[in-house]
Design a protein around this motif. Structure first.
Motif, PDB file in Angstrom:
ATOM      1  N   MET A   1       0.824  -1.212   0.000  1.00 44.04           N
ATOM      2  CA  MET A   1       0.000   0.000   0.000  1.00 44.04           C
ATOM      3  C   MET A   1       0.859   1.262   0.000  1.00 44.04           C
ATOM      4  O   MET A   1       0.353   2.368   0.205  1.00 44.04           O
ATOM      5  CB  MET A   1      -0.930  -0.004   1.216  1.00 44.04           C
ATOM      6  N   ASN A   2       2.152   1.097  -0.267  1.00 50.58           N
ATOM      7  CA  ASN A   2       3.077   2.225  -0.333  1.00 50.58           C
ATOM      8  C   ASN A   2       3.046   2.807  -1.744  1.00 50.58           C
ATOM      9  O   ASN A   2       3.882   2.511  -2.599  1.00 50.58           O
ATOM     10  CB  ASN A   2       4.494   1.773   0.034  1.00 50.58           C
ATOM     11  N   GLY A   3       2.057   3.638  -1.992  1.00 47.15           N
ATOM     12  CA  GLY A   3       1.887   4.255  -3.300  1.00 47.15           C
ATOM     13  C   GLY A   3       0.723   5.220  -3.277  1.00 47.15           C
ATOM     14  O   GLY A   3      -0.005   5.336  -2.296  1.00 47.15           O
ATOM     15  N   GLY A   4       0.560   5.972  -4.361  1.00 43.27           N
ATOM     16  CA  GLY A   4      -0.529   6.937  -4.454  1.00 43.27           C
ATOM     17  C   GLY A   4      -0.280   8.181  -3.627  1.00 43.27           C
ATOM     18  O   GLY A   4       0.828   8.428  -3.129  1.00 43.27           O
ATOM     19  N   LYS A   5      -1.332   8.981  -3.448  1.00 41.41           N
ATOM     20  CA  LYS A   5      -1.202  10.251  -2.732  1.00 41.41           C
ATOM     21  C   LYS A   5      -1.023  10.065  -1.235  1.00 41.41           C
ATOM     22  O   LYS A   5      -0.423  10.899  -0.558  1.00 41.41           O
ATOM     23  CB  LYS A   5      -2.432  11.119  -3.003  1.00 41.41           C
ATOM     24  N   HIS A   6      -1.556   8.956  -0.706  1.00 44.59           N
ATOM     25  CA  HIS A   6      -1.493   8.742   0.740  1.00 44.59           C
ATOM     26  C   HIS A   6      -0.949   7.339   1.007  1.00 44.59           C
ATOM     27  O   HIS A   6      -1.703   6.417   1.333  1.00 44.59           O
ATOM     28  CB  HIS A   6      -2.877   8.908   1.373  1.00 44.59           C
ATOM     29  N   PRO A   7       0.367   7.143   0.864  1.00 40.37           N
ATOM     30  CA  PRO A   7       0.956   5.812   1.040  1.00 40.37           C
ATOM     31  C   PRO A   7       0.858   5.327   2.481  1.00 40.37           C
ATOM     32  O   PRO A   7       0.859   6.114   3.428  1.00 40.37           O
ATOM     33  CB  PRO A   7       2.413   6.028   0.625  1.00 40.37           C
ATOM     34  N   ILE A   8       0.775   4.014   2.629  1.00 34.92           N
ATOM     35  CA  ILE A   8       0.796   3.357   3.934  1.00 34.92           C
ATOM     36  C   ILE A   8       2.090   2.554   3.997  1.00 34.92           C
ATOM     37  O   ILE A   8       2.331   1.676   3.162  1.00 34.92           O
ATOM     38  CB  ILE A   8      -0.428   2.443   4.109  1.00 34.92           C
ATOM     39  N   LEU A   9       2.925   2.869   4.964  1.00 32.85           N
ATOM     40  CA  LEU A   9       4.275   2.302   5.019  1.00 32.85           C
ATOM     41  C   LEU A   9       4.345   1.142   6.007  1.00 32.85           C
ATOM     42  O   LEU A   9       3.526   1.033   6.931  1.00 32.85           O
ATOM     43  CB  LEU A   9       5.273   3.393   5.426  1.00 32.85           C
ATOM     44  N   ASP A  10       5.338   0.315   5.813  1.00 40.45           N
ATOM     45  CA  ASP A  10       5.599  -0.797   6.721  1.00 40.45           C
ATOM     46  C   ASP A  10       5.828  -0.259   8.130  1.00 40.45           C
ATOM     47  O   ASP A  10       6.644   0.646   8.348  1.00 40.45           O
ATOM     48  CB  ASP A  10       6.830  -1.562   6.237  1.00 40.45           C
ATOM     49  N   GLY A  11       5.090  -0.778   9.097  1.00 43.43           N
ATOM     50  CA  GLY A  11       5.245  -0.346  10.481  1.00 43.43           C
ATOM     51  C   GLY A  11       4.324   0.783  10.886  1.00 43.43           C
ATOM     52  O   GLY A  11       4.281   1.139  12.076  1.00 43.43           O
ATOM     53  N   ASP A  12       3.591   1.384   9.957  1.00 40.98           N
ATOM     54  CA  ASP A  12       2.660   2.464  10.314  1.00 40.98           C
ATOM     55  C   ASP A  12       1.604   1.960  11.300  1.00 40.98           C
ATOM     56  O   ASP A  12       1.140   0.814  11.212  1.00 40.98           O
ATOM     57  CB  ASP A  12       1.953   2.998   9.070  1.00 40.98           C
ATOM     58  N   LEU A  13       1.245   2.835  12.240  1.00 43.55           N
ATOM     59  CA  LEU A  13       0.154   2.529  13.164  1.00 43.55           C
ATOM     60  C   LEU A  13      -1.153   2.946  12.491  1.00 43.55           C
ATOM     61  O   LEU A  13      -1.301   4.101  12.075  1.00 43.55           O
ATOM     62  CB  LEU A  13       0.355   3.268  14.480  1.00 43.55           C
ATOM     63  N   LEU A  14      -2.103   2.023  12.395  1.00 41.45           N
ATOM     64  CA  LEU A  14      -3.341   2.259  11.655  1.00 41.45           C
ATOM     65  C   LEU A  14      -4.527   2.375  12.608  1.00 41.45           C
ATOM     66  O   LEU A  14      -4.661   1.597  13.558  1.00 41.45           O
ATOM     67  CB  LEU A  14      -3.608   1.107  10.682  1.00 41.45           C
ATOM     68  N   LEU A  15      -5.380   3.352  12.335  1.00 42.44           N
ATOM     69  CA  LEU A  15      -6.673   3.454  13.022  1.00 42.44           C
ATOM     70  C   LEU A  15      -7.699   2.737  12.156  1.00 42.44           C
ATOM     71  O   LEU A  15      -7.878   3.069  10.977  1.00 42.44           O
ATOM     72  CB  LEU A  15      -7.073   4.912  13.230  1.00 42.44           C
ATOM     73  N   LEU A  16      -8.358   1.738  12.739  1.00 40.64           N
ATOM     74  CA  LEU A  16      -9.287   0.891  11.990  1.00 40.64           C
ATOM     75  C   LEU A  16     -10.662   0.897  12.669  1.00 40.64           C
ATOM     76  O   LEU A  16     -10.775   1.140  13.877  1.00 40.64           O
ATOM     77  CB  LEU A  16      -8.757  -0.540  11.898  1.00 40.64           C
ATOM     78  N   GLU A  17     -11.706   0.612  11.878  1.00 43.32           N
ATOM     79  CA  GLU A  17     -13.080   0.577  12.388  1.00 43.32           C
ATOM     80  C   GLU A  17     -13.716  -0.745  11.982  1.00 43.32           C
ATOM     81  O   GLU A  17     -13.788  -1.070  10.795  1.00 43.32           O
ATOM     82  CB  GLU A  17     -13.882   1.746  11.819  1.00 43.32           C
ATOM     83  N   LEU A  18     -14.178  -1.508  12.970  1.00 39.51           N
ATOM     84  CA  LEU A  18     -14.810  -2.788  12.680  1.00 39.51           C
ATOM     85  C   LEU A  18     -16.007  -2.610  11.752  1.00 39.51           C
ATOM     86  O   LEU A  18     -16.776  -1.658  11.888  1.00 39.51           O
ATOM     87  CB  LEU A  18     -15.284  -3.449  13.981  1.00 39.51           C
ATOM     88  N   ILE A  19     -16.169  -3.504  10.819  1.00 39.62           N
ATOM     89  CA  ILE A  19     -17.352  -3.520   9.950  1.00 39.62           C
ATOM     90  C   ILE A  19     -18.353  -4.468  10.585  1.00 39.62           C
ATOM     91  O   ILE A  19     -18.175  -5.688  10.580  1.00 39.62           O
ATOM     92  CB  ILE A  19     -16.986  -3.985   8.532  1.00 39.62           C
ATOM     93  N   THR A  20     -19.386  -3.890  11.174  1.00 41.12           N
ATOM     94  CA  THR A  20     -20.434  -4.677  11.806  1.00 41.12           C
ATOM     95  C   THR A  20     -21.745  -4.415  11.085  1.00 41.12           C
ATOM     96  O   THR A  20     -21.826  -3.591  10.179  1.00 41.12           O
ATOM     97  CB  THR A  20     -20.570  -4.302  13.292  1.00 41.12           C
ATOM     98  N   SER A  21     -22.789  -5.120  11.489  1.00 45.97           N
ATOM     99  CA  SER A  21     -24.065  -5.039  10.775  1.00 45.97           C
ATOM    100  C   SER A  21     -24.660  -3.644  10.784  1.00 45.97           C
ATOM    101  O   SER A  21     -25.424  -3.285   9.891  1.00 45.97           O
ATOM    102  CB  SER A  21     -25.069  -6.012  11.393  1.00 45.97           C
ATOM    103  N   ASP A  22     -24.315  -2.835  11.768  1.00 48.48           N
ATOM    104  CA  ASP A  22     -24.884  -1.484  11.826  1.00 48.48           C
ATOM    105  C   ASP A  22     -23.875  -0.412  11.438  1.00 48.48           C
ATOM    106  O   ASP A  22     -24.146   0.773  11.555  1.00 48.48           O
ATOM    107  CB  ASP A  22     -25.416  -1.193  13.239  1.00 48.48           C
ATOM    108  N   ARG A  23     -22.684  -0.816  10.961  1.00 47.33           N
ATOM    109  CA  ARG A  23     -21.670   0.170  10.625  1.00 47.33           C
ATOM    110  C   ARG A  23     -20.998  -0.120   9.290  1.00 47.33           C
ATOM    111  O   ARG A  23     -19.926   0.382   9.019  1.00 47.33           O
ATOM    112  CB  ARG A  23     -20.578   0.220  11.716  1.00 47.33           C
ATOM    113  N   ALA A  24     -21.618  -0.910   8.442  1.00 45.17           N
ATOM    114  CA  ALA A  24     -20.951  -1.242   7.184  1.00 45.17           C
ATOM    115  C   ALA A  24     -20.967  -0.054   6.237  1.00 45.17           C
ATOM    116  O   ALA A  24     -19.946   0.412   5.782  1.00 45.17           O
ATOM    117  CB  ALA A  24     -21.614  -2.449   6.539  1.00 45.17           C
ATOM    118  N   GLY A  25     -22.164   0.472   5.979  1.00 52.46           N
ATOM    119  CA  GLY A  25     -22.271   1.576   5.030  1.00 52.46           C
ATOM    120  C   GLY A  25     -21.700   1.192   3.684  1.00 52.46           C
ATOM    121  O   GLY A  25     -21.611   0.029   3.308  1.00 52.46           O
TER     122      GLY A  25
END
Length: 495
Positions: A408-432
């Motif tokens: 995912m190290n590419g594009g305008k907003h690359p994600i690098l090895d070791g980056d700390l990621l904020l994630l959101e669970l995909i549940t039945s009421d939060r999929a969108g």
């Protein structure tokens, strides 16, 4: 507004047009500026917009009977006074301003503005939704909310086109006017309307598969059966065979052009797209385009738009609504059901720690792979301070994990090895909607441990899903039945 508002007359269309005009005509300090508009300015705008409407339309009638009406009741006071002005050889607004007729005309326009459209324009599904300007009931001015004037300026042509088109349709729908206009009053229906004859072919099929019960109220139907477009024709002007349901005339009229509530949507999907999909195709394909996948895609689009705009969804009767909420039917890989909530990490932790700072779960053993699937589990969960500026966070839904790899190290907003990621669970009421978003994909390893991969998800025309890396050195993967959506990527956390 044009779909969910109540338009018993044309005044709201005129006000919408007037607001757009004023925003173009007045200077704006910045794109986020508020804009004060004095009510006399709007009253003069109404006079200008209605000026030509006050001229006789029919040569076969005389006096006010030759004028088109702006509502279903008595003739508008504004039209009547403008007609009187024109009978006294006043030919334009400039002459009117200089004449003794201006004051009574202005007073009529101002009274119409205050009692009608000004404080009713933003009533949608029976509730005030003051997204253009606050309903202060001021007798002097309104103030457009920040950014609204800029939007009017940017989309002026579109707003005016929509207002004029809706205004025209309202004029054509008034019974008094149809006698003046003649057969062309049906022109809109002729060019773009529903094929009522074809709908009669769908009625017996729907009545039978619904066991002669109304789709919405679930009560028996007698002789008041109508075929309803589940996704309203006003929102998607094409006939799809799987989009029809049979309903009482009263239920159909109450639903009007609103989207139905989620409970109706789920029942429609089960009835038309699962249980009776093939029957509908067999029976109606001679009259309509029958494609269950297309009907599902159209419904997903309509409800995504409703969710984005916090639209009201119709439940029952004339004024029983609910607000559109995210649902979990946007991305599910083929033949794979959504994971149960106990299959994903959902730690029960307090919103606040001892030092009163919001903490989020951090899973050092979950490595979100930017490369190939990598094994991880939720053991050794820790708590870390929530990142600032990330909006409202919930430790039962949001969590932190490390990226591993370089896909995912590419594009305008690359994600690098070791980056700390904020994630959101995909549940039945939060999929969108997951369209064009980066998602953590999960699959189970033979030993039962979870494996995780970070990719952008895209649906192909053949129904398969491709998992796209931002680094062009990595090939696109095709999702299989062992994979499922697990969490939505929110942002890289600065450390």
């Amino acid at each position: 507004m044009l779909v969910e508002g109540d338009f018993s007359a044309t005044y709201k269309f005129a006000l919408l047009h007037a607001l757009a005009d004023v925003c173009v005509e007045q200077p704006l300090q910045s794109e986020q500026s508020e804009l004060v508009i004095e009510l006399p300015t709007l009253a003069d705008k109404l006079i200008t917009l209605y000026w030509h409407h006050a001229m006789p339309f029919s040569s076969e009638h005389t006096g006010e009977s030759a004028l088109l009406k702006q509502n279903t009741g008595a003739q508008s006071k504004v039209i009547s006074v403008l007609f009187e002005c024109q009978q006294n050889n006043i030919r334009n607004f400039r002459q009117l301003k200089q004449s003794p007729f201006y004051k009574p005309t202005f007073n009529a326009a101002m009274a119409t503005l205050k009692s009608g459209p000004l404080w009713r324009l933003q009533i949608l599904a029976k509730q005030e939704e003051c997204f253009l300007y606050p309903h202060t009931n001021s007798t002097q001015f309104i103030m457009l909310n920040a950014g609204i004037a800029s939007c009017f300026r940017r989309f002026y042509d579109l707003v005016v086109y929509l207002a004029k088109n809706a205004w025209l349709q309202k004029i054509q729908s008034i019974k008094h006017n149809q006698a003046l206009i003649g057969p062309q009053s049906q022109l809109q229906e002729f060019l773009f309307g529903v094929d009522r004859n074809a709908l009669t072919k769908a009625k017996p099929v729907l009545v039978e598969l619904q066991s002669n019960t109304c789709f919405y109220c679930q009560k028996p139907m007698k002789n008041d059966v109508e075929v309803d477009h589940f996704i309203p024709f006003a929102r998607y002007a094409n006939d799809l065979g799987h989009n029809f349901v049979a309903a009482h005339r009263t239920c159909n009229n109450n639903k009007r052009d609103f989207l139905a509530a989620q409970q109706h949507r789920e029942r429609w999907q089960n009835q038309n797209l699962v249980v009776n999909s093939q029957t509908i195709s067999n029976e109606l394909s001679a009259y309509f385009h029958c494609d269950a996948d297309k009907s599902l895609a159209v419904s997903n689009w309509a409800y995504q738009v409703a969710q984005a705009n916090s639209a009201k969804l119709w439940i029952a009767n004339k004024d029983h609504f609910e607000q559109a909420k995210p649902t979990a039917d946007i991305v599910t890989f083929p033949q794979t059901k959504q994971p149960e909530l106990d299959q994903v990490a959902k730690p029960e932790v307090s919103l606040k720690s001892i030092n009163n700072a919001l903490k989020l779960p951090y899973f050092p053993n979950i490595k979100v792979a930017c490369g190939h699937f990598k094994t991880g589990d939720e053991s050794d969960m820790e708590l870390m301070n929530a990142p600032l500026g990330a909006g409202k966070l919930d430790p039962n839904v949001h969590f932190l994990a490390r990226a591993s790899g370089n896909s995912m190290n590419g594009g305008k907003h690359p994600i690098l090895d070791g980056d700390l990621l904020l994630l959101e669970l995909i549940t039945s009421d939060r999929a969108g909607s997951l369209r064009d978003q980066i998602v953590v994909i999960e699959r189970d390893e033979i030993g039962g441990d979870g494996q995780y991969l970070l990719r952008k998800v895209n649906k192909l025309p053949n129904g398969q899903y491709e998992l796209i890396a931002q680094n062009p050195d990595y090939e696109v993967m095709i999702a299989d039945e062992s994979m499922r959506t697990f969490a939505r990527f929110k942002q890289v956390v600065a450390e």
